[in-house]
Design an enzyme around this catalytic site. Structure first.
Site, PDB file in Angstrom:
ATOM      1  N   LYS A  97      -4.770   8.911   7.457  1.00 41.28           N
ATOM      2  CA  LYS A  97      -4.976   7.952   6.214  1.00 41.28           C
ATOM      3  C   LYS A  97      -6.204   7.196   6.550  1.00 41.28           C
ATOM      4  CE  LYS A  97      -3.058   4.078   3.724  1.00 41.28           C
ATOM      5  NZ  LYS A  97      -1.859   3.134   3.503  1.00 41.28           N
ATOM      6  N   GLY A 158       0.234  -5.588   0.397  1.00 41.30           N
ATOM      7  CA  GLY A 158       1.159  -6.473   0.661  1.00 41.30           C
ATOM      8  C   GLY A 158       1.186  -7.609  -0.239  1.00 41.30           C
ATOM      9  N   ALA A 184      -0.411   0.420  -1.845  1.00 45.37           N
ATOM     10  CA  ALA A 184      -0.991  -1.052  -1.876  1.00 45.37           C
ATOM     11  C   ALA A 184      -0.280  -1.739  -3.236  1.00 45.37           C
ATOM     12  CB  ALA A 184      -2.073  -0.990  -1.510  1.00 45.37           C
ATOM     13  N   GLY A 185       0.186  -2.727  -2.847  1.00 45.81           N
ATOM     14  CA  GLY A 185       0.623  -3.588  -4.078  1.00 45.81           C
ATOM     15  C   GLY A 185       1.928  -3.326  -4.844  1.00 45.81           C
ATOM     16  N   ASN A 206       5.326  -0.113   1.613  1.00 48.06           N
ATOM     17  CA  ASN A 206       5.696  -0.673   2.936  1.00 48.06           C
ATOM     18  C   ASN A 206       6.340  -2.250   2.909  1.00 48.06           C
ATOM     19  OD1 ASN A 206       3.876  -0.755   6.278  1.00 48.06           O
ATOM     20  ND2 ASN A 206       6.167  -1.238   5.858  1.00 48.06           N
ATOM     21  N   THR A 207       5.362  -2.979   2.761  1.00 50.12           N
ATOM     22  CA  THR A 207       5.764  -4.396   2.688  1.00 50.12           C
ATOM     23  C   THR A 207       7.001  -4.624   1.696  1.00 50.12           C
ATOM     24  OG1 THR A 207       3.660  -5.164   3.014  1.00 50.12           O
ATOM     25  CG2 THR A 207       5.359  -6.917   2.191  1.00 50.12           C
TER      26      THR A 207
END
Length: 254
Positions: A97, A158, A184-185, A206-207
């Protein structure tokens, strides 16, 4: 929905999971299990030949059923990203990635350096998935350069703000000839479901999972949300209307 195939590998689960920010390797392992994910991302610095090493993430991953994709997080330009990719490839990891974000505050990807890195890593025969701004033109350029899929952001890494780039993601989905993975986000399972309903092939978070009070329960929630959205798309939802439409005939009392 059409089958999801990336780099010659077929995926039944459209929810991908990052491995950063988890409090322990045991918690990571439990969350991966609950998510049912078949692809995880991991920073090169957390991968070691010795799976048992305390700081190695590999010990938490069942590699017989889960594809490991290294990321180039921390790279500030294409040269650094390609160097990291080559190290990963030498260690036996062919999925990469591309993450290049020189701006430490917002972590926005550098489009010029990202495209260059995609081109070089594709020449190495790697399965390349670039993390990019939700830019339809850049997505096509990455595809032409050899990307196996494109990963447009929903909002900054995040931030948990959801799909702030919805309109651009719709265009990317419409024009892309490779899978689109929204990355993301994404902060809630509903955000992930929205991405699938927009036509994205998969989502990566992830976050939202790792920073939850109960990461394992949140991982399971994402799994169900993505699957529910996938079923909804396959069911063929009715078209949105500007006016009301009675669920029962209005003339039965006439």
């Amino acid at each position: 929905m059409k089958s999801l195939v990336i780099g010659g590998r077929k995926f039944a689960n459209r929810f991908f999971l990052g491995t950063g920010k988890f409090a322990s390797r045991e918690l990571t392992r439990a969350a991966l299990e609950a998510s049912g994910t078949e692809l995880v991302t991991a920073a090169l610095t957390r991968v070691h030949e010795d799976d048992a090493a305390e700081d190695s993430i590999l010990g938490a991953i069942d590699r017989s059923r889960v594809q490991v994709m290294l990321n180039t997080s921390g790279a500030r330009n294409a040269e650094e990203a390609v160097r990291m990719a080559k190290i990963g490839k030498a260690a036996g990891f062919n999925w990469i990635k591309i993450e290049i974000h020189p701006d430490a505050r917002y972590l926005m990807p550098d489009p010029i350096e990202t495209l260059s890195a995609v081109r070089e890593c594709a020449k190495l025969g790697m399965v390349v998935l670039p993390y990019i701004n939700a830019d339809p033109v850049l997505a096509r350029r990455c595809e032409d350069a050899g990307a196996a899929a494109v990963m447009p952001l929903g909002s900054p890494i995040g931030s948990n703000r959801g799909l702030r780039t919805r309109d651009m993601i719709e265009i990317i989905v419409e024009q892309s000839h490779v899978p689109v993975v929204v990355d993301a986000g994404i902060g809630l399972p509903s955000h992930a479901a929205e991405a699938i309903e927009l036509g994205a092939d998969a989502v990566l978070a992830n976050t939202a999972v790792a920073a939850a009070e109960d990461p394992v329960k949140m991982a399971e929630a994402f799994r169900f949300a993505v699957r529910a959205a996938e079923l909804a798309v396959e069911a063929g939802p009715p078209t949105a209307r500007a006016t009301a439409s009675a669920t029962s005939p209005m003339d039965i009392f006439a």
